[in-house]
Scaffold this active site. Sequence first.
Site: not given
Length: 131
Positions: A3, A43, A106, A109, A120
């Site tokens: 990310k 998302y 975080n 993913h 995805e």
Amino acid sequence: MIKPEAMAAGHAGKVLDMILSAGFRLVSLKYTRLSEAEAGKFYEVHKERGFYRELVEYMASGPVLAAILEKDNAVQDFRKLIGSTDPAEAAEGTIRKRFAESKAKNAVHGSDSDENAAIEGAFFFTTREQY
Ligand code: CMP
């Protein structure tokens, strides 16, 4: 996917090293940046959640590294390697324990099922980009 905040902090190489050292094979890899519309689509399952807007803006805030990984039991083993969503709860030795800033930022993913991994993967890569 690595990310934006982990990319900006220069952690991409170390994160990839942890992933490859854990026995994952790289099928596809792409350095790219999501528009807000694309991040919103990626998302979409979270669109009713209170953090959705913040998540979309954050995921579109800078480049990411998207990858398709292969391994026996890949989904479960990858989730174990990255650790809990909240870095405060992530186990020692996990990617999120080492690199995540917060529950939102975080670091990485991972897909939560084989079915979502296929969806995805197709979001980021054409079939010709999967080896
Ligand atoms: P990820 O595994 O990519 O899946 C959904 C993402 O939403 C998650 O990682 C976090 O980046 C984000 N997220 C989940 N819960 C929260 C929360 N309570 N507050 C902010 N962001 C969250």
